[in-house]
Write a protein that holds these residues in place. Structure first.
Motif, short mmCIF file in Angstrom:
data_model
loop_
_atom_site.label_atom_id
_atom_site.label_comp_id
_atom_site.label_asym_id
_atom_site.label_seq_id
_atom_site.Cartn_x
_atom_site.Cartn_y
_atom_site.Cartn_z
N VAL A 1 27.56 47.26 45.08
CA VAL A 1 27.32 48.30 44.07
C VAL A 1 27.50 47.68 42.70
O VAL A 1 28.62 47.34 42.30
N LEU A 2 26.40 47.54 41.97
CA LEU A 2 26.47 46.98 40.62
C LEU A 2 26.84 48.04 39.59
O LEU A 2 27.55 47.75 38.63
N GLU A 3 26.33 49.27 39.79
CA GLU A 3 26.63 50.37 38.89
C GLU A 3 26.65 51.67 39.69
O GLU A 3 25.92 51.80 40.68
N ASP A 4 27.43 52.63 39.23
CA ASP A 4 27.40 53.96 39.83
C ASP A 4 26.91 55.01 38.85
O ASP A 4 27.08 56.21 39.06
N LYS A 5 26.29 54.55 37.77
CA LYS A 5 25.69 55.45 36.77
C LYS A 5 24.18 55.27 36.77
O LYS A 5 23.65 54.24 37.19
N PHE A 6 23.49 56.28 36.26
CA PHE A 6 22.02 56.30 36.22
C PHE A 6 21.53 55.67 34.93
O PHE A 6 21.56 56.29 33.87
N TYR A 7 21.07 54.43 35.03
CA TYR A 7 20.54 53.71 33.87
C TYR A 7 19.02 53.52 33.94
O TYR A 7 18.38 53.35 32.91
N PRO B 1 14.88 37.68 52.78
CA PRO B 1 14.68 38.54 51.60
C PRO B 1 15.81 39.54 51.41
O PRO B 1 16.34 40.11 52.37
N ASP B 2 16.20 39.71 50.17
CA ASP B 2 17.20 40.68 49.77
C ASP B 2 16.49 41.85 49.09
O ASP B 2 15.28 41.82 48.86
N ILE B 3 17.25 42.90 48.75
CA ILE B 3 16.65 44.11 48.19
C ILE B 3 17.44 44.55 46.97
O ILE B 3 18.68 44.54 46.98
N ILE B 4 16.72 44.93 45.91
CA ILE B 4 17.34 45.44 44.69
C ILE B 4 16.85 46.87 44.46
O ILE B 4 15.65 47.15 44.56
N VAL B 5 17.78 47.75 44.14
CA VAL B 5 17.47 49.17 43.94
C VAL B 5 18.21 49.67 42.70
O VAL B 5 19.38 49.35 42.50
N SER B 6 17.53 50.48 41.89
CA SER B 6 18.18 51.16 40.79
C SER B 6 17.63 52.58 40.72
O SER B 6 16.41 52.77 40.78
N ASN B 7 18.54 53.56 40.63
CA ASN B 7 18.09 54.96 40.67
C ASN B 7 19.20 55.89 40.18
O ASN B 7 20.14 55.42 39.52
N LYS B 8 19.11 57.16 40.52
CA LYS B 8 20.08 58.14 40.03
C LYS B 8 21.44 58.02 40.70
O LYS B 8 22.41 58.61 40.26
N LYS B 9 21.50 57.24 41.77
CA LYS B 9 22.77 56.94 42.43
C LYS B 9 23.48 55.76 41.77
O LYS B 9 24.69 55.59 41.91
N GLY B 10 22.70 54.90 41.08
CA GLY B 10 23.26 53.70 40.47
C GLY B 10 22.35 52.51 40.66
O GLY B 10 21.14 52.65 40.82
N THR B 11 22.95 51.32 40.67
CA THR B 11 22.20 50.08 40.88
C THR B 11 22.87 49.31 42.02
O THR B 11 24.10 49.13 42.03
#
Length: 396
Positions: free
Chosen positions: A31-37, A380-390
């Motif tokens: 978990v990189l972030e828990d805020k929506f950026y 392969p790895d996966i990157i996700v960023s959304n309203k849950k965080g990054t």
């Protein structure tokens, strides 16, 4: 002696077979972030240390462990009931100085912009304006015209097309290439766009939910020939790949990225070269809501990768949590799942299936999901960023 040779040969064969059998990956969630950026995230080597880093919203995260983060622009968290100003993002050198910059597709239909890498100097990155009116909600970054370089594909002011750039005076100069006639359906919030060589002529075509646009010999001759076919009601990233191994490229997409349905289309080409399509449902378009069978709403982003090393392209998708806020979509509060779908062929030109594998149930996708080998371990790895965080999911 003969028996020993036979035994040794058998062992060698078994070892070889076991070495090439595809293996299901496991994933470590960070978990990189828990805020929506932002709703998009990508990668690049932003500090030129030879290791891939992650970019998502106002930060870039230094690989390979991503524990250190650095501000690109002033930090602002968004309300998950609303939207961000960062729908998709791409790491790419835009001014030719050898350092990866950051290109942002903001809220659909607004002007794109990019941040210039300060080459290791401290402080925020310099912001520059990019192409005007970057529409669509599923932009990709790719090369459409061979030799013209990569750029974003999107729609602008009623036209479907793509952008390229030339570097002049250490700045990118953008050109939007129009593919379609003017059409009201190509508005800022258009859903669904993709690319690939549909007809096997060696040229990259564009594909959208109502059909595909054939690139001519002279790509500057517009409009391109349009071949109508309803691939989706409201698609997302539209993938073009030879699913069943018959030498013809097929299509994979979400049927409706705010409702239900995940589909693939088998390309059928007759003796005269006429192309038709047969639809197969991976996840039902109209699911039984009383069933325990897999269903996912808001599959708003897709990406491809060979997750199990069998030589076939699989794909990753999931739920865009609260796509239109807490009340805006079907099953808005359902778990924010992330899945990879394993492509399986029977080897005899017959049945082709996609097997779902759950990665996580508290992240999902945004308007972008990125699959890439971040740590150079050949998986392969996966990157996700959304309203849950990054989030980053490191596979092994």
């Amino acid at each position: 002696m003969k028996r020993f040779v036979i035994l040794l040969t058998t062992v060698i064969v078994l070892l070889f077979v076991s070495s090439v059998i595809a293996k299901e990956p496991t994933f470590k969630k960070i978990v990189l972030e828990d805020k929506f950026y932002a709703e998009g995230s990508h990668y690049g080597d932003f500090n030129k240390d030879g290791k891939l880093d992650i970019v998502a919203g106002p930060y870039w995260y230094a690989g390979p462990d991503f524990t250190k983060k650095y501000e690109i622009y002033p930090v602002k968290a968004f309300n998950p009931e609303g939207y961000s100003d960062n729908f998709t993002v791409f790491g790419v050198d835009l001014n030719g100085d050898g350092w990866d910059d950051v290109f942002v597709c903001p809220h659909p239909g607004t002007q794109g912009y990019w941040f210039e890498n300060p080459q290791g100097k401290e402080g925020h990155w310099t912001k520059h304006l990019g192409p005007a009116e970057v529409g669509n909600e599923s932009q990709s970054w790719t090369e459409i015209i061979k030799g013209a370089g990569k750029g974003p594909i999107y729609n602008m002011n009623g036209y479907l097309g793509f952008a390229t750039f030339e570097i002049k005076n250490a700045q990118p100069e953008w050109t939007f290439h129009i593919v379609s006639p003017e059409d009201k359906r190509f508005q800022r919030y258009t859903h669904g766009i993709g690319y690939g060589d549909v007809n096997g002529d060696g040229r990259t075509d564009l594909i959208e939910k109502e059909g595909w646009w054939e690139q001519p010999e002279d790509a500057n001759k517009t409009p391109w020939a349009f071949h109508p076919f309803k691939f989706a009601d409201a698609g997302a990233h539209i993938l073009v790949y030879d699913v069943n191994g018959d030498g013809l490229n097929d299509v994979v997409t979400a049927w409706h990225c705010h409702l239900y349905g995940l589909v693939w289309y088998k390309q059928i080409k007759d003796a005269d070269g006429k192309i038709t399509w047969e639809r197969f449902e991976i996840i039902p378009i109209a699911p039984d809501l009383n069933s325990d069978a897999l269903r996912i709403t808001q599959m708003h982003a897709l990406d491809t990768a060979d997750f199990n090393g069998d030589g076939l392209l699989d794909f990753v998708t999931g739920k865009r949590f609260w796509a239109h806020g807490s009340k805006g979509d079907k099953e808005a509060d359902a778990p924010a799942v992330l899945y990879w779908f394993e492509l399986k062929r029977d080897g005899n030109g017959g049945a082709t299936t996609f097997i779902p594998h759950k990665i996580d149930d508290d992240s999902g996708v945004g308007t972008q999901v990125t699959a890439v080998d971040l740590n150079n371990d050949k998986t392969p790895d996966i990157i996700v960023s959304n309203k849950k965080g990054t989030f980053v999911f490191l596979s092994k």
